[in-house]
Motif scaffolding. Structure first.
Motif, mmCIF file in Angstrom:
data_model
loop_
_atom_site.group_PDB
_atom_site.id
_atom_site.type_symbol
_atom_site.label_atom_id
_atom_site.label_comp_id
_atom_site.label_asym_id
_atom_site.label_seq_id
_atom_site.Cartn_x
_atom_site.Cartn_y
_atom_site.Cartn_z
ATOM 1 N N UNK A 55 0.774 -1.200 0.121
ATOM 2 C CA UNK A 55 -0.155 -0.149 -0.037
ATOM 3 C C UNK A 55 0.981 1.308 0.008
ATOM 4 N N UNK A 56 0.573 2.318 -0.714
ATOM 5 C CA UNK A 56 1.190 3.405 -0.944
ATOM 6 C C UNK A 56 0.327 4.654 -0.790
ATOM 7 N N UNK A 57 -0.808 4.757 -0.347
ATOM 8 C CA UNK A 57 -1.571 5.888 -0.230
ATOM 9 C C UNK A 57 -2.385 5.989 1.317
ATOM 10 N N UNK A 58 -2.468 7.354 1.590
ATOM 11 C CA UNK A 58 -3.080 7.329 3.086
ATOM 12 C C UNK A 58 -4.394 6.660 3.331
ATOM 13 N N UNK A 59 -5.077 6.149 2.264
ATOM 14 C CA UNK A 59 -6.365 5.463 2.363
ATOM 15 C C UNK A 59 -6.334 3.820 2.508
ATOM 16 N N UNK A 60 -4.995 3.410 1.932
ATOM 17 C CA UNK A 60 -4.831 2.076 2.102
ATOM 18 C C UNK A 60 -3.653 1.399 3.232
ATOM 19 N N UNK A 61 -2.954 2.388 3.640
ATOM 20 C CA UNK A 61 -1.969 1.961 4.536
ATOM 21 C C UNK A 61 -2.541 2.106 5.823
ATOM 22 N N UNK A 62 -2.334 0.868 6.507
ATOM 23 C CA UNK A 62 -2.772 0.648 7.809
ATOM 24 C C UNK A 62 -2.087 1.441 8.955
ATOM 25 N N UNK A 63 -2.689 2.105 9.916
ATOM 26 C CA UNK A 63 -1.987 2.604 11.023
ATOM 27 C C UNK A 63 -0.868 1.594 11.480
ATOM 28 N N UNK A 64 0.450 2.023 11.749
ATOM 29 C CA UNK A 64 1.467 1.360 12.365
ATOM 30 C C UNK A 64 2.280 0.532 11.253
ATOM 31 N N UNK A 65 1.908 0.696 9.962
ATOM 32 C CA UNK A 65 2.583 0.127 8.903
ATOM 33 C C UNK A 65 3.317 1.194 8.125
ATOM 34 N N UNK A 66 4.315 0.770 7.379
ATOM 35 C CA UNK A 66 5.072 1.689 6.344
ATOM 36 C C UNK A 66 4.451 1.427 4.942
ATOM 37 N N UNK A 67 4.611 2.776 4.332
ATOM 38 C CA UNK A 67 3.976 3.031 2.947
ATOM 39 C C UNK A 67 5.099 2.279 1.806
ATOM 40 N N UNK A 68 4.778 1.871 0.617
ATOM 41 C CA UNK A 68 5.805 1.766 -0.200
ATOM 42 C C UNK A 68 6.716 2.818 -0.304
ATOM 43 N N UNK A 69 6.433 3.855 -0.303
ATOM 44 C CA UNK A 69 7.275 5.041 -0.597
ATOM 45 C C UNK A 69 8.113 5.222 0.689
ATOM 46 N N UNK A 70 7.793 5.141 1.707
ATOM 47 C CA UNK A 70 8.750 4.806 2.812
ATOM 48 C C UNK A 70 9.640 3.719 2.931
ATOM 49 N N UNK A 71 9.156 2.645 2.500
ATOM 50 C CA UNK A 71 10.113 1.511 2.273
ATOM 51 C C UNK A 71 11.107 1.515 1.111
ATOM 52 N N UNK A 72 10.390 2.110 0.061
ATOM 53 C CA UNK A 72 11.282 1.896 -1.224
ATOM 54 C C UNK A 72 12.855 1.955 -0.863
ATOM 55 N N UNK A 73 13.168 2.786 -0.405
ATOM 56 C CA UNK A 73 14.874 3.171 -0.392
ATOM 57 C C UNK A 73 15.644 2.094 0.780
ATOM 58 N N UNK A 74 14.784 1.124 1.524
ATOM 59 C CA UNK A 74 15.320 0.417 2.399
ATOM 60 C C UNK A 74 15.998 -1.042 2.064
ATOM 61 N N UNK A 75 15.478 -1.335 0.712
ATOM 62 C CA UNK A 75 16.160 -2.504 0.203
ATOM 63 C C UNK A 75 16.627 -2.238 -1.275
ATOM 64 N N UNK A 76 17.200 -3.169 -2.044
ATOM 65 C CA UNK A 76 17.759 -3.001 -3.346
ATOM 66 C C UNK A 76 16.487 -3.336 -4.131
ATOM 67 N N UNK A 77 16.723 -4.332 -4.951
ATOM 68 C CA UNK A 77 15.781 -4.824 -5.780
ATOM 69 C C UNK A 77 14.535 -5.353 -5.333
ATOM 70 N N UNK A 78 14.743 -6.213 -4.316
ATOM 71 C CA UNK A 78 13.680 -7.047 -3.746
ATOM 72 C C UNK A 78 13.941 -7.453 -2.537
ATOM 73 N N UNK A 79 12.760 -7.885 -1.547
ATOM 74 C CA UNK A 79 12.994 -8.420 -0.232
ATOM 75 C C UNK A 79 12.070 -9.179 -0.020
ATOM 76 N N UNK A 80 11.667 -9.787 1.230
ATOM 77 C CA UNK A 80 10.714 -10.761 1.424
ATOM 78 C C UNK A 80 9.804 -10.137 2.656
#
Length: 130
Positions: A55-80
């Motif tokens: 999820x990457x929008x205010x309406x879909x990201x549950x409270x306490x979880x990280x959006x795709x935008x905030x996570x994007x730079x935390x790993x290279x091409x992929x993670x699990x």
């Protein structure tokens, strides 16, 4: 290190909730060429391919979880990510670095089965986060 939880959405565009099981490992793959979102992170399973998106929008990201935008730079091409909770419309998962899943001496996480032993997130077996 900090634990990263994510909300997985978009299942209604794929196979619904059927592929999701608590403790199942899913692969998070960056999709920089996505025409709708340059920070899109696809969720997939082997032999099935795409089963949702982080999820990457205010309406879909549950409270306490990280959006795709905030996570994007935390790993290279992929993670699990390991599925922790399943709701009526979304999934909450904890991000697991690919090094933890793919290392040879990790019997509790096998990418070929995509099923993991339950993680104790209060005292992680391995460092979670990046």
């Amino acid at each position: 290190m900090e634990n990263y939880f994510v909300t997985i959405t978009g299942m209604n565009h794929y196979l619904g909730m059927n592929p999701y099981k608590v403790n199942r490992l899913v692969k998070l793959v960056k999709e920089p060429d996505n025409p709708h979102d340059p920070e899109a992170i696809r969720v997939e399973l082997p032999f099935i391919d795409t089963i949702g998106y982080v999820a990457n929008s205010v309406g879909t990201v549950f409270a306490g979880t990280c959006s795709a935008g905030r996570l994007y730079d935390k790993f290279e091409d992929y993670a699990y990510a390991q599925v922790m909770f399943i709701t009526h419309s979304s999934v909450i998962a904890i991000v697991v670095p690919k090094e933890e899943v793919e290392k040879n001496d990790a019997p509790d996480m096998a990418p070929n089965t995509m099923q993991a032993e339950p993680r104790d997130i209060s005292t992680p077996k391995a460092k979670i986060g990046f």
